[in-house]
Design a protein around this motif. Sequence first.
Motif: not given
Length: 195
Positions: A54-66
């Motif tokens: 969850e931490l790595s996804v919350s800091t990744d802009p591509i994952c946030q976009q998806l």
Amino acid sequence: VIAQGMSALRVNIPLVLEDAENSLPDSFRAVLHRLWAQLNVQIEHVDMLTKQLELSVSTDPICQQLMKLEGVGPLGALGLALRLGKGENFTNGREASANIGLTPKQHSSGGKERIGHISKRNADKRLRCILFQGALSVISNVIKRPARTTKEEWLKTLVERRGKKVAAIALANKTVRTAYALLKSNSVYQPQLLA
């Protein structure tokens, strides 16, 4: 007898181990205690890995976009980001969707098109399963209320016509194609609201 599920197990196993009058043999009680301790260690490991994910996804802009897509959570966003990249490995959205295993197989010859079922062997089974589960959760919410977007309206008519599982695969297919288009054009997802 203990009900299925982790929450029932967490409540009842300590009670079974503490109850001295439940006629369990001491050897079985010792084995059960060791297995319970091992399960608790595994639960802690899974919780720690989930927090890291969850931490790595919350800091990744591509994952946030998806994650703005319907039915895409942290695991689905990370899987799509890893599988699709920036879209440079695929020529179009259908090819990306076929790579994950969400398009039907074609058996066409001599001008006759025969469309089969989705391929369950040649694909990313885990990502397809995650996207399918996300699509099913979207469907269960959409059928309970009036449609707000054009995609929800399309989904409701598809569920009425073909059923929930076919609609879930169609929504997962559309999600992958939309994700491909978003990553390829580097744009933000905006659902089309109904007038």
